[in-house]
Each structure stands twice: as C-alpha cells, then as structure tokens.
Design an enzyme around this catalytic site. Sequence first.
Site, PDB file in Angstrom:
ATOM      1  N   GLN A 194      29.168  10.853  11.529  1.00  0.00           N
ATOM      2  CA  GLN A 194      29.687   9.637  10.917  1.00  0.00           C
ATOM      3  C   GLN A 194      31.195   9.478  11.132  1.00  0.00           C
ATOM      4  O   GLN A 194      31.893  10.433  11.480  1.00  0.00           O
ATOM      5  CB  GLN A 194      29.407   9.648   9.418  1.00  0.00           C
ATOM      6  CG  GLN A 194      27.955   9.426   9.039  1.00  0.00           C
ATOM      7  CD  GLN A 194      27.778   9.372   7.538  1.00  0.00           C
ATOM      8  OE1 GLN A 194      27.462  10.368   6.910  1.00  0.00           O
ATOM      9  NE2 GLN A 194      27.978   8.195   6.958  1.00  0.00           N
ATOM     10  N   HIS A 195      31.656   8.259  10.886  1.00  0.00           N
ATOM     11  CA  HIS A 195      33.071   7.917  10.692  1.00  0.00           C
ATOM     12  C   HIS A 195      33.937   7.894  11.953  1.00  0.00           C
ATOM     13  O   HIS A 195      35.019   7.309  11.938  1.00  0.00           O
ATOM     14  CB  HIS A 195      33.746   8.877   9.708  1.00  0.00           C
ATOM     15  CG  HIS A 195      33.158   8.924   8.344  1.00  0.00           C
ATOM     16  ND1 HIS A 195      32.949   7.808   7.569  1.00  0.00           N
ATOM     17  CD2 HIS A 195      32.734   9.982   7.601  1.00  0.00           C
ATOM     18  CE1 HIS A 195      32.439   8.178   6.405  1.00  0.00           C
ATOM     19  NE2 HIS A 195      32.281   9.469   6.402  1.00  0.00           N
ATOM     20  N   ASP A 232      24.471  10.750  10.763  1.00  0.00           N
ATOM     21  CA  ASP A 232      23.717  11.999  10.659  1.00  0.00           C
ATOM     22  C   ASP A 232      23.077  12.213   9.292  1.00  0.00           C
ATOM     23  O   ASP A 232      21.922  12.649   9.203  1.00  0.00           O
ATOM     24  CB  ASP A 232      24.580  13.196  11.056  1.00  0.00           C
ATOM     25  CG  ASP A 232      25.924  13.256  10.369  1.00  0.00           C
ATOM     26  OD1 ASP A 232      26.208  12.431   9.475  1.00  0.00           O
ATOM     27  OD2 ASP A 232      26.725  14.140  10.738  1.00  0.00           O
TER      28      ASP A 232
END
Length: 481
Positions: free
Chosen positions: A81-82, A239
């Site tokens: 992520q991110h 994820d």
Amino acid sequence: MSAAEGPLVVGVDSSTQSTKALVVDASTGRVVASGQAPHTVSSGAGRESDPRQWWDALCEALHQCGEAAREASAVSIGGQQHGLVTLDAQGEPVRPALLWNDVRSAPQAVRLVEELGGAKAWAERAGSVPGPSFTVTKWAWLAEHEPEAVRATTAVRLPHDYLTERLTGQGTTDRGDASGTGWWASATEAYDAEVLAHVGLDPALLPRVVRPGEVAGTVRDAHELPFAKGTLVAAGTGDNAAAALGLGLRPGTPVLSLGTSGTVYAVSRHRTADPTGTVAGFADAHGDWLPLACTLNCTQAVDRVAALLGLDRESVEPGTDVTLLPYLDGERTPALPHASGLLHGLRHDTTGGQLLQAAYDGAVHSLLGALDLVLDSDADTSVPLLLIGGGARGTAWQQTVRRLSGRAVQVPEARELVALGAAAQAAGLLTGEDPAAVARRWDTTRGPVLEAVERDEETLTRISRVLSDAAPLLESGPDSD
C-alpha cells in the site's frame, strides 16, 4: 501437473521485498504452481524501489509457474500500500517509488493535517488522519524537494496500479488501495478535489477507480508474461485488503499480521473515522470497510535485535522486567516517526534471551494497543485472533501474542494469503461470486487453534508506562539538538 477441476487463475503479491505468484484452481483453491523473485529497497533516510524491478520480478515469478500460468483465465495483483509511483509521458518511472515505510514526509503530514481542518476533519472526510506513510504526504514531500520530478509526472499510481496498468494498458485502481492515499474521500467514495487542489495534483493524473467485481481490463498484446491475449484482469487491491479477501473475513474476526510491518484489522460494515489517527479507516476490496492499525517495526526489527545479540530468533527467555521498544525505523503506531529503539531496565543479570523476549513484547504491545479500536464495540471477544504473515509460524511470536492478548489464536495453514486473496478476486470475475465467499469455499483459515491464556497485564502496563515516560525523547528522535 494433475488436471484442475475448474479454470485456473493467478494471484500476485507484490510486497516490499519480493513478488510472489500463485496459479490456483478456482474450483478447489488448490495451488497448482508458484513462483517468487526478489526486488531491492534502498537504505538510509528514505525507502525507495524502482517500479521496473517489480515488473521484472513479476515476469520471473510467473515464468517459474510454467505452463500453468499460460492456462490461466484471469489474474489479479495485490500490492504494498501507499507507495508513490510517478510516471512520465512514456509510462516510465520519473524516479524510484517512495514506499510506505519512507517517513521523510512526516513534516508534510503534520502541515497537511493542520492546513485542512485538523485531525477530526480529516478522519471524517478521508476515514483516516494521514501520517507519513500516506501517499498524499509523499506527493507533498516530492513537490517541496523535487519539483522537477513533479513537473515531469504525467501519471500517479500506487504499486499495484503500476503492475495492473502494464498488463492492461489502462490506468486503474480499486477502492481498497485508493483509501490509503489520503486523496480519496471515504465519505463520498471519490477523489477529493479540495485535497488534490491543496497539494497541486491534477486529478487527470490519477487512475480510474474500478468497482468491486468489475473487470479492470484484459491482458494486452505487448507483454512479456505467459498469459494469453484477452486474459481477464481484476481490479487488484492493496496487500491488507487482499489478505482479508484471502481469509474470507466476516465482520468482527480480528487479524494480526506479522511481516516487515505489523497490522491488526477486521472487516466492518461501518465506515471508520478515528480522529486520533491510530486506526486508518480503509475500504476493503468488496464493498465494506477495513479499519486497520499498522506498525513499521515488526518481524524485521525483532530479527535485527536477535542478530545484534547473536541469537536465533526463537532463543527467548522469560522472567524479565526489561522493556525494549524496537522502533528501529521510526514508528507509525504509536505515531513517532522520528523515534529510534529504546531499552529500559537493563540489569547485570539480564540475559540476551530476555532482551530478545522484550523486543517481541514491545512489537506486539504496539499492535494489541490498537486492537480494541479496530474492532466494533459489539465484536465477540471469544472469536480466535487470526495470526498470519511471515512471523505467524514462529513459536516465540505465537506465544507472545497469546500471552499479551489473552485471546485464543488460530494460525491458518494457508500461506501467501495476499496472493490467495488476489486469486480469489480473479476467480470471482469468472464465477460471479464475492471473492471472500470464494476464499471461504477454499477453507483458507483452516489451521490449529491455540487456546487462550491469562492476559499478562503486568507486562502490558510496564511497557505502556515506559512508553509514556519516554514520549518526549521518542518524539524528538536521536538526531535532535
């Protein structure tokens, strides 16, 4: 390989340090082939990776799957992520991606929260209070420190978006991963025009948000992967949302994931808005919500302590009053981005094994502190805590979680739950099922249950007290004047 009962699907987990691919029988959940390839992360002040390494690793992992991958009817990508991926007009990375655990944007995170109404307003608007992990803060950091990179950027993607786009040729994302950016509003389930304008990001640079169950595209002609042209491509997701699909989670079942980062989360029917910032109000990948708390320091930090002590990671010893806060990369929960590790209570008779156990205790304390905030107030506390991730099969991790949580712990036998969740999402495209229902049909949570033991309140209280007393030191960081 033996004949499959149903069509084959591919699920991918593109994580921080490697990419794993599974070819799965959509009817039974049986893994018929698998592959894995590594990628690298920079060290030093930042945490960066070249997105082209993710693609190369995906190619290698799928080629390891052999003929089974060529027979797949659908594929889905789960990814870390991110991360901020910036692409130029040719679709090439402008610079290495800024990863989730790059905390250089901590000052920008503080400023953004202050400039757009404060923590409560952010929680109500975006579902989360953005910290330095969030993509919006990374974009703000990039605009401040590398304006030439911003000017060269014609597309902004998350890690899983980048790989999906290379498969299909279309820029797409999903609500689960978009909810970790800070520029997607959970209240409206759309990109937030005010936030984007404030950070100078043109919404035209962002991918289309694909709805749950919608096909993101098909595998295009020009590719290096062993897929047939026209193979269906699912939306993919982040994820943690993929792992939630892989477990077939129903609301109220808590998950504790032990990986490079540690996470606690549960599916909820209710949109979360925690103004303290401890719980991120993420969306899940199939229409509900996934309140989640994340720590930066988990298995890797504890393994580092073991290495410094010259011990095997299982060489723990009980009976200690020493406290070790293993915040080696700064910390997200609690929000201490500038912190370093802290040791308190060392005595002449303290052993290396006791120090190692203290590192486990410190890591698990951070996660369990957020568990009650993640769960709905009416959640059944007798439901076993699902323990997943790379550390879940370690005896020291299992026993530490049992002792400090006071809950029964179940360790699913299924491995690679992110990739399995992605595979379930791909299977849902073929069968029309909810991907979580697909995973339940595959019985992915099957595994031993460790009975509950009395909660170790004394250790939890001691760690909380040290954390509180040391807060000024941890907040300032080791390099402060």
